[in-house]
Design an enzyme around this catalytic site. Structure first.
Site, PDB file in Angstrom:
ATOM      1  CB  CYS A  87      -1.525  -0.100   0.912  1.00 30.52           C
ATOM      2  SG  CYS A  87      -0.205   1.212   2.560  1.00 30.52           S
ATOM      3  CD  GLU A  88      -0.808   5.095  -3.888  1.00 28.81           C
ATOM      4  OE1 GLU A  88       0.539   5.080  -5.115  1.00 28.81           O
ATOM      5  OE2 GLU A  88      -1.473   5.664  -4.072  1.00 28.81           O
ATOM      6  CG  HIS A  89      -2.311   5.406   1.356  1.00 33.71           C
ATOM      7  ND1 HIS A  89      -3.527   4.975   1.398  1.00 33.71           N
ATOM      8  CD2 HIS A  89      -2.580   6.675   0.723  1.00 33.71           C
ATOM      9  CE1 HIS A  89      -3.999   5.364   0.236  1.00 33.71           C
ATOM     10  NE2 HIS A  89      -3.472   6.830  -0.660  1.00 33.71           N
ATOM     11  CG  HIS A  90       0.360   3.055   6.017  1.00 28.43           C
ATOM     12  ND1 HIS A  90      -1.208   2.836   5.411  1.00 28.43           N
ATOM     13  CD2 HIS A  90      -0.415   3.896   7.189  1.00 28.43           C
ATOM     14  CE1 HIS A  90      -2.435   3.583   6.128  1.00 28.43           C
ATOM     15  NE2 HIS A  90      -2.010   4.696   6.992  1.00 28.43           N
ATOM     16  CD  GLN A 128      -8.040  -4.726  -2.715  1.00 29.85           C
ATOM     17  OE1 GLN A 128      -7.479  -4.493  -1.945  1.00 29.85           O
ATOM     18  NE2 GLN A 128      -9.411  -5.581  -3.249  1.00 29.85           N
ATOM     19  CG  HIS A 156      -4.577  -3.436   2.431  1.00 35.60           C
ATOM     20  ND1 HIS A 156      -4.557  -2.464   1.421  1.00 35.60           N
ATOM     21  CD2 HIS A 156      -6.022  -3.783   1.783  1.00 35.60           C
ATOM     22  CE1 HIS A 156      -5.370  -2.707   0.160  1.00 35.60           C
ATOM     23  NE2 HIS A 156      -6.022  -3.872   0.495  1.00 35.60           N
ATOM     24  CB  CYS A 158      -2.174  -0.326   6.411  1.00 29.45           C
ATOM     25  SG  CYS A 158      -3.192  -0.400   5.177  1.00 29.45           S
TER      26      CYS A 158
HETATM   27 ZN   LIG Z   1      -2.350   1.431   3.984  1.00 26.11          ZN
END
Ligand SMILES: [Zn+2]
Length: 199
Positions: A87-90, A128, A156, A158
């Site tokens: 995931c690109e956020h975490h 995703q 996920h 995260c």
């Molecule tokens: Zn994430």
């Protein structure tokens, strides 16, 4: 000489990442010099390059490398393709399964190529939703089929290890094109991916 698999990593990238990861360990309160961690920045630098290799790959080239003329127009379904992405956020993993179907319009591709397209886009920083759409578009653009459907079910880390800590939630995303916008075709696809033929 038998089969030998070799891995190559870009030296400049590896050393740059090693430096950064060594610093990060210090910021996290660790001692990067202690025995167990001495090689960790290097291992992580290489692991990350492996997991981000999709940036250097082209799904269209892969699909075109095994494109065959075939006058069939029945649904082709590859289900339960393993997905491992980040995931690109975490920058934490998300993983699960992809189910991909298309209805040829004169052209088919190798079944293994369909699975490889998943990896090309999964081995990048992702969400995703975008991963699902990119897979669909690559198949649509190279094979020009009558329809494409992609469903991904993933968990996920995260969400599981931090934040809301929902251990068992599964996120499902889907993308449909062409014939799959029609109810009967879409229903058949959804029935096939939920059926368990092997049991
Ligand atoms: Zn994430």
């Amino acid at each position: 000489m038998g089969y030998k698999k070799t891995e190559t990593y870009d030296e400049k990238t590896t050393s740059g990442l090693m430096k950064t990861y060594g610093e990060a360990l210090k910021w996290l309160g660790e001692d990067p010099e202690r025995e167990g961690l001495q090689k960790t920045p290097e291992r992580l630098a290489k692991a990350m390059q492996y997991m981000m290799q999709g940036y250097d790959q082209d799904a269209h080239v892969i699909l075109n490398s095994a494109k065959f003329h075939e006058p069939i127009s029945e649904m082709i379904l590859v289900k339960d393709i393993e997905v491992y992405s980040m995931c690109e956020h975490h920058i934490l993993p998300f993983f699960g399964k992809a189910h991909i179907a298309y209805i040829p319009n004169g052209w088919i591709t190798g079944l293994s190529k369909v699975a490889r397209v998943v990896d090309v886009y999964a081995r990048r920083l992702q969400v995703q939703e975008r991963l699902t759409l990119q897979i669909m578009n690559a198949i649509k653009e190279t094979l020009n089929p009558l329809g494409v459907a992609v469903v991904i079910e993933a968990q996920h880390l995260c969400m599981m290890m931090r934040g809301v800590q929902k251990q068992n939630s599964v996120t499902t995303t889907s993308a449909f094109d062409g014939e799959f916008h029609k109810n009967p075709t879409r229903s058949e696809f959804l029935k096939l991916i939920s059926a368990n033929l092997s049991r």
